[in-house]
Structures are given as structure tokens and as C-alpha cells.
Design a protein around this motif. Structure first.
Motif: not given
Length: 400
Positions: A350-365
Motif C-alpha cells: 500500500v503506497l501513498d503520497n502523503g506526508r509520511g512520518g508514520v510511527s508505531e508508537e502513535r497508535g496508528t494501528g
């Protein structure tokens, strides 16, 4: 032949590195007994790990297989020495001092010696008449005719050696490195058991969390609505003879509550195993997810064949959760979902052109997706540098 020459030169280079590092590390280890060398030892072990991992990649590429190395480099001496890969690095270093220098020199020599075969014979005239140049089978070279003839024969023999012997020397060097640097069968089994223990523990935790979520949804949603329906029906029963108009209102409210309870119950059941997977398969289910996404989603899902139900559900939830995160958090203008099946492995990206910066510690699933895939012995990866793009990928075994 160029690849063989490059590999032999690399082998010679790692042998030189070993010749430099081994005495330095022995000296540092001796100083560590006095406490002085403990400051330098972690840095040297990390340098050794990088050199050994470089050799692992070279040997793996030469042999056509992967030679596992360091997953991460610890910061302290205790962490580094506790890593089984460091023990293999230390075992490889003295052996490579000898094997790298010898095999690298011999292999490189066999490849380069044809370049010297003819020019060397052409210098026959520099030798005195009573002690002429001697080449193959100790045959003397006394004139240009013998020089050209013997030079061509010598060139042919050197080319044969370069073509047939040098690659085998390179292969031998690669096998020695792989034997020393790759984990043994026992180590692989131990690592496998540890991995299974972690993934199974994660699966149990995920299952428990899923049960608690379902219980909470049923208790706070469906059960509460059913209690409200029962109360309205009770009031309607009490007022049936006295106020038929109030009874009609209560029945209408009870009917609306029943419909809402059914909707919530379907949502809970859909979160357990989406019915659309059973009805339309993974291809149809992902098409529905993409169609319902507020952002444009480019979907590439070929015919996948029959898949195990847990794998289908895991892929569905990963795509659904990833696209939900894209919509909520990424600020992307579009996404792309690619699903492939190669042999007994299902891959989802799954690829998106968003701002990035996904972190597992932030509760994003992300942690939940990782646990779900790990429970199926799959691999899960998130690559999300700040500024994007974000890539969420999974590889999951789907064989019988």
C-alpha cells in the motif's frame, strides 16, 4: 570473468582488512583486561560487523542465497558479544586473514596472468644465449618463431586456467565465508523457536485484545440498544389499553432501535470476518474497500487463486487499516494498492503520497497489523520517511 575478477579482488581486500583488524583487536582485547580497551572495543566490533556483513552480501550473491547477518548493532560490549553474529564474525576474522589473502591472490593471479603471457615471452632476447628463457615444459626460447609459437600456447593455457580455475577459487572463497558467517542449523532452530514464541505471544495478545474489543462493542452498543428496545416494549405493553397513540410511538422507536442494533451487530460481525470475503473473495473485497475510500485508489489485484481464510482476512485488514490511516493522517491525494502472489507467498503493498512520518508508537494501528501478520509467520514492513511517501508492505505464506 569480470565478476570473478571483482570477487577475487574483493576477497583480497577483505583479507587485507582482516590482516589489519586482527592484531588491533587482539591488542584492544588485552587492554580491555585492564579496563582501558573497553572504550574502543565496541567501535571495533561494529567495524568488524560491517566488514563481515559486507562479506556476507558478497558470498550470498556469489552463491545465490542469503547469508543472514546482524539485525542491529548494539551500543554496548555486552550487547555486541551477546549477538551470535558477532561470535561468527570473530571466528571468520582469523580464517579470512589466511583464506582471503591466499585465495584472493591466487584467483586474481589466474585471471591477470594471461595479460602477461605473451609480453613475457617477447622478452626472450634479453636473456643470454647460454641461458635462454624457458617456458612451458622447460622449452627454451631462442628466436622469434619459437617465442610466438610458445607464447600463443602459453596464452591458451593461461586463458584455460583463468576461465576454469579462477571461478572455482572464487566459489571456494564464498563457501568458506558462508560456512563461517552463516548461522548453523542449531542456531537457526533456536532463532526460529524464539521467533515463534514471540509471534505466538503476539497472536495470543492480539486475540485477547480482539475479544475484548468485540465484548466492548456488544456491551456498549448492541446490548444497550436491546435493553432500550425491551424497555420500550415493556412501556408499550403497560400503556396498550390506556394510550394507543403512545404505544404506536414506543413501537416505532423500538423498531428504529432494532434496526440500529442490527446495523451495529453486522459491523461487529464484519470486523471478525468480513462476509464480503466469503462472497466475493479477496479481489472483490479489496475492490469494495478501494471504491469506498474517499481518496482515489489505484488497485492492482490479479487473480490470486484459492487462499487460506486467515491470510485473506489478514490482507483485507491490512489494506483496510492502511487506507484508513492514509485518509485520517497522511494528507495524501491518492494511494496505490498492489497485491501479488508468487508461489506460496502473498505480497501486499500500500503506497501513498502523503506526508509520511508514520510511527508505531502513535497508535496508528501499525503494531496491530504487525502482530496479525507475525501470527501467520509473515513479514510486515513500514517505510515512511518524513515528507513521504509511505509504503506499507506484507509478505505472508499462503501454501497449504
Amino acid at each position: 570473468m569480470v565478476e570473478t575478477l571483482r570477487y577475487c579482488l574483493g576477497t583480497l581486500g577483505t583479507g587485507i582488512i582482516a590482516a589489519v583488524m586482527l592484531p588491533v583487536m587482539i591488542f584492544t582485547a588485552a587492554l580491555s583486561l585492564l579496563g582501558v580497551g573497553l572504550l574502543a572495543l565496541p567501535h571495533e566490533l561494529r567495524w568488524l560487523a560491517r566488514a563481515a556483513d559486507f562479506e556476507r552480501r558478497r558470498a550470498g550473491a556469489r552463491l545465490g542465497r542469503t547469508v543472514p547477518g546482524h539485525e542491529r548493532l548494539g551500543g554496548q560490549v555486552r550487547e555486541l558479544l551477546a549477538d551470535p553474529a558477532t561470535v561468527r564474525d570473530l571466528r571468520w576474522l582469523p580464517v579470512n586473514l589466511l583464506a582471503g589473502l591466499v585465495l584472493g591472490t591466487i584467483g586474481t593471479g589466474f585471471i591477470l596472468i594471461p595479460l602477461l603471457a605473451v609480453p613475457t615471452v617477447a622478452l626472450w632476447w634479453l636473456f643470454p644465449d647460454d641461458d635462454p628463457m624457458r617456458v612451458i615444459a622447460n622449452i627454451p626460447v631462442t628466436n622469434w618463431g619459437s617465442a610466438i609459437g610458445l607464447g600463443l600456447v602459453q596464452l591458451l593455457l593461461c586463458v584455460v586456467l583463468a576461465v576454469f580455475v579462477a571461478p572455482r577459487i572464487a566459489d571456494l572463497s564464498a563457501r568458506i565465508s558462508a560456512l563461517l558467517l552463516a548461522p548453523s542449523t542449531r542456531e537457526k532452530l533456536t532463532e526460529r523457536v524464539e521467533t515463534l514464541e514471540e509471534t505466538r505471544a503476539g497472536a495470543v495478545d492480539a486475540h485477547g485484545a480482539e475479544l475484548r474489543r468485540i465484548e466492548r462493542d456488544l456491551h456498549d452498543g448492541t446490548q444497550a440498544r436491546l435493553v432500550s428496545i425491551a424497555m420500550r416494549l415493556g412501556l408499550a405493553e403497560q400503556q396498550l389499553a390506556r394510550d394507543p397513540q403512545a404505544v404506536a410511538t414506543l413501537l416505532a422507536e423500538a423498531r428504529e432501535g432494532a434496526e440500529e442494533a442490527m446495523t451495529e451487530l453486522r459491523g461487529v460481525l464484519r470486523s471478525m470476518y468480513p462476509p464480503i470475503l466469503a462472497d466475493r473473495g479477496l479481489e472483490g473485497a479489496l475492490a469494495a474497500v478501494a471504491a469506498n475510500c474517499p481518496l482515489p485508489v489505484e488497485l492492482d489485484v490479479p487473480t490470486l487463486g484459492k487462499l487460506p481464510a486467515p491470510v485473506e482476512a489478514a490482507a483485507y485488514f491490512v489494506v483496510n487499516e492502511a487506507l484508513t490511516n492514509v485518509v485520517k493522517h497522511s494528507g495524501a491525494t491518492g494511494a496505490q494498492v498492489t497485491v501479488t502472489r508468487i508461489g506460496d507467498t502473498l505480497s501486499v503493498i500500500v503506497l501513498d503520497n502523503g506526508r509520511g512520518g508514520v510511527s508505531e508508537e502513535r497508535g496508528t494501528g501499525v503494531a496491530g497489523m504487525r502482530r496479525r501478520i507475525a501470527a501467520l509467520d509473515g513479514q510486515f514492513m513500514v517505510d515512511s520517511p518524513v515528507g513521504g511517501p509511505t509504503v506499507v508492505a506484507m509478505d505472508c505464506p499462503c501454501g497449504s
